[in-house]
Design an enzyme around this catalytic site. Structure first.
Site, PDB file in Angstrom:
ATOM      1  N   LYS A 147       5.528   9.548   8.089  1.00 27.18           N
ATOM      2  CA  LYS A 147       5.614   9.142   9.238  1.00 27.18           C
ATOM      3  C   LYS A 147       6.541   9.663  10.357  1.00 27.18           C
ATOM      4  O   LYS A 147       6.596  10.612  10.742  1.00 27.18           O
ATOM      5  CB  LYS A 147       5.411   7.667   9.411  1.00 27.18           C
ATOM      6  CG  LYS A 147       4.291   7.140   8.772  1.00 27.18           C
ATOM      7  CD  LYS A 147       3.929   5.582   8.671  1.00 27.18           C
ATOM      8  CE  LYS A 147       2.899   4.990   7.843  1.00 27.18           C
ATOM      9  NZ  LYS A 147       1.783   4.943   8.349  1.00 27.18           N
ATOM     10  N   TYR A 150       0.845  -1.232   0.096  1.00 24.86           N
ATOM     11  CA  TYR A 150      -0.212   0.014   0.180  1.00 24.86           C
ATOM     12  C   TYR A 150       1.006   1.167   0.014  1.00 24.86           C
ATOM     13  O   TYR A 150       1.825   1.258   0.765  1.00 24.86           O
ATOM     14  CB  TYR A 150      -0.794  -0.195   1.129  1.00 24.86           C
ATOM     15  CG  TYR A 150      -1.699   1.111   1.401  1.00 24.86           C
ATOM     16  CD1 TYR A 150      -1.435   2.104   2.621  1.00 24.86           C
ATOM     17  CD2 TYR A 150      -2.700   1.587   0.618  1.00 24.86           C
ATOM     18  CE1 TYR A 150      -2.329   3.370   2.804  1.00 24.86           C
ATOM     19  CE2 TYR A 150      -3.629   2.703   0.601  1.00 24.86           C
ATOM     20  CZ  TYR A 150      -3.277   3.397   1.590  1.00 24.86           C
ATOM     21  OH  TYR A 150      -3.690   4.661   1.941  1.00 24.86           O
ATOM     22  N   ASP A 209       9.306   2.763  -1.172  1.00 27.86           N
ATOM     23  CA  ASP A 209       8.507   3.563  -0.357  1.00 27.86           C
ATOM     24  C   ASP A 209       8.896   3.050   1.205  1.00 27.86           C
ATOM     25  O   ASP A 209       8.491   2.137   1.665  1.00 27.86           O
ATOM     26  CB  ASP A 209       7.015   2.936  -0.608  1.00 27.86           C
ATOM     27  CG  ASP A 209       5.872   3.730   0.166  1.00 27.86           C
ATOM     28  OD1 ASP A 209       4.749   3.553  -0.050  1.00 27.86           O
ATOM     29  OD2 ASP A 209       6.274   4.297   1.250  1.00 27.86           O
TER      30      ASP A 209
HETATM   31  P1  KE4 Z   1      -0.133   8.555   4.505  1.00 28.52           P
HETATM   32  O1  KE4 Z   1      -0.860   9.325   3.142  1.00 28.52           O
HETATM   33  O2  KE4 Z   1      -1.179   8.012   5.234  1.00 28.52           O
HETATM   34  O3  KE4 Z   1       0.528   9.371   5.144  1.00 28.52           O
HETATM   35  O4  KE4 Z   1       0.849   7.653   3.685  1.00 28.52           O
HETATM   36  C1  KE4 Z   1       0.493   6.472   2.960  1.00 28.52           C
HETATM   37  C2  KE4 Z   1       1.259   5.388   2.858  1.00 28.52           C
HETATM   38  C3  KE4 Z   1       2.565   5.195   2.014  1.00 28.52           C
HETATM   39  N1  KE4 Z   1       3.237   4.256   1.914  1.00 28.52           N
HETATM   40  C4  KE4 Z   1       3.097   3.369   2.924  1.00 28.52           C
HETATM   41  C5  KE4 Z   1       4.110   2.089   3.070  1.00 28.52           C
HETATM   42  C6  KE4 Z   1       2.531   3.483   4.168  1.00 28.52           C
HETATM   43  O5  KE4 Z   1       2.050   2.461   5.297  1.00 28.52           O
HETATM   44  C7  KE4 Z   1       1.296   4.450   3.978  1.00 28.52           C
HETATM   45  C8  KE4 Z   1       0.178   4.737   5.213  1.00 28.52           C
HETATM   46  N2  KE4 Z   1       0.052   3.766   6.088  1.00 28.52           N
HETATM   47  C9  KE4 Z   1      -1.207   3.464   6.566  1.00 28.52           C
HETATM   48  C10 KE4 Z   1      -0.945   2.194   7.622  1.00 28.52           C
HETATM   49  N3  KE4 Z   1      -1.177   1.098   6.962  1.00 28.52           N
HETATM   50  C11 KE4 Z   1      -1.638   4.528   7.419  1.00 28.52           C
HETATM   51  C12 KE4 Z   1      -2.744   4.398   8.418  1.00 28.52           C
HETATM   52  C13 KE4 Z   1      -4.122   4.623   7.741  1.00 28.52           C
HETATM   53  O6  KE4 Z   1      -4.134   4.700   6.386  1.00 28.52           O
HETATM   54  O7  KE4 Z   1      -4.672   5.332   8.621  1.00 28.52           O
END
Ligand code: KE4
Length: 429
Positions: A266, A144, A238
């Protein structure tokens, strides 16, 4: 434990918020029941609105690696607030954080800050296309990378949990340049190149963290990078989740590979909204205002977020908690495996440093297909028992647990006791 106030807020939240949440995984859809509403957090603990205390193994899905409200981060943010919140102009703090980040990634000469991991990946992909002049991108099933249209195909995080094979609202055209391969399967990548040279790059989570935790086997990443070099395509790492999580820098270095473009989020914001993408000079020159690849953002490099990021990474470098993470992670991994054996439960624990996940399944979990064989009903029972025993886990089998440096030996003992009670409950299903 009582959840009266959380339930009340849930009902109230349904009036004006979709599912009473601002991100689907927080709805607890895959574990059932109503979501918890959090009131506050400090150190390794988080407290819901009913006053229940939990040891936090979510840590905001990664950012709170120092634990909540670390004194140096709080001090820095409060100080920055006194100077103003946003200017729409550059500040010294952006230069400072950029240097810390670039120094931590050997191949990263320049970085651009954005406001989320999604934005970081969106921009990193556009950059790969700008630099190579090619259109297609390969992603891996189960990974993801945020919610941009082009990558919402067989995504691993929220979508996997909701078992949506893509997403409504994503037009055919948006995904026609997206190809899907299987994690840990280089042949599945090569297959695409056999049919198509118009491939700008491959995006990968160096450690899969959105299908539960899945680790690259043997030399998968290195072989992938070497192969891409022969095809004039880029490796986009990523590291939104893995960046600064298992070393002060990227997991890519621990895995013996150097990505061409790295996307971050993060931890680099320490809980404030920060994303970033970076690469060597010749690639970053493509980005406006120097190059023809446009990307912009009103709150990019926000001074409060920069202050939080600088303080977080400065403290993280000082603490250097990675050896401790490895030891604590190993202790928890053994506890999970031993306790599952005690109750005759099939369990596979995948861990990389301070990110880990137990799958209620047998055999290996090396890709999304194998991850999906996990018994999510068992996970749901396990999840709620852990909640009732004071441990806050991500409410999905397809997420990762995260350690923070504020965890104590007492916390680990309590987590161990909670795991025993929760596995017992699962064994009685
Ligand atoms: P954000 O747009 O949520 O800051 O990041 C997206 C993203 C991109 N790449 C990786 C590897 C990620 O894990 C994420 C976001 N992770 C999720 C947890 N699986 C955030 C939690 C959520 O979506 O509320």
């Amino acid at each position: 434990m009582k959840f009266k106030k959380s339930n009340k807020l849930y009902k109230k939240g349904l009036e004006n918020l979709v599912g009473a949440v601002n991100s689907p995984v927080r709805a607890f859809s895959s574990v059932g029941g109503n979501p918890l509403f959090i009131k506050k957090a400090k150190g390794s603990k988080i407290y819901d609105v009913d006053g229940n205390e939990y040891i936090d193994l979510v840590v905001s899905y990664g950012p709170m690696i120092l634990g909540h409200r670390h004194k140096s981060v709080e001090k820095a943010a409060k100080k920055a607030l006194k100077n103003g919140y946003s200017f729409g102009a550059s500040t010294e703090a952006e230069i400072k954080l950029a240097k810390i980040v670039c120094d931590a990634f050997p191949e990263m000469d320049k970085v651009r800050f954005v406001n989320s991991g999604t934005e970081a990946v969106l921009s990193g992909i556009r950059l790969a296309r700008a630099f190579t002049g090619k259109d297609k991108i390969i992603k891996f099933a189960g990974c993801y990378h945020g919610h941009q249209d082009a990558l919402l195909v067989a995504a691993g995080s929220g979508l996997a949990t909701l078992s949506l094979p893509g997403s409504k609202g994503v037009p055919e055209g948006a995904v026609k340049n997206t190809l899907i391969a299987e994690y840990n399967n280089l042949e599945s990548v090569k297959k695409h190149f056999d049919n198509d040279e118009n491939i700008a790059g491959v995006i990968i989570e160096p450690i899969g963290g959105n299908m539960g935790v899945v680790i690259p086997e043997n030399n998968f990443l290195k072989e992938l990078k070497d192969y891409l070099e022969t095809k004039g395509a880029l490796l986009i790492a990523d590291e939104v989740m893995t960046g600064f999580r298992s070393k002060f820098g990227g997991a890519q270095e621990l895995l013996g590979v150097t990505a061409d473009i790295t996307c971050l989020g993060k931890v680099i914001g320490g809980g404030f909204p920060v994303g970033a993408y970076g690469a060597r000079e010749e690639i970053m020159q493509e980005v406006a205002p120097l190059g023809g690849m446009y990307q912009a953002g009103t709150l990019s490099g926000n001074p409060i977020a920069m202050a939080g990021g600088i303080a977080t990474l400065t403290e993280l470098k000082k603490q250097n908690p990675y050896k401790q993470f490895e030891e604590t992670g190993n202790v928890l991994e053994v506890i999970l495996s031993e306790t599952a054996k005690k109750y005759n439960l099939d369990l596979v624990v995948n861990r990389f440093g301070s990110m880990m996940n137990p799958f209620f399944t047998k055999g290996k979990v090396t890709n999304f297909e194998e991850a999906q064989l996990s018994d999510t009903d068992k996970f749901a029972v396990f999840f709620w028992e852990m909640i009732k025993n004071g441990v806050f886990l991500p409410p999905s089998q397809f997420e990762a647990w995260f350690l923070c440096s504020a965890l104590t030996d007492k916390d680990i003992k309590k987590i161990s006791e909670a795991i025993d009670k929760s596995m017992l409950a699962v064994s009685k299903m």
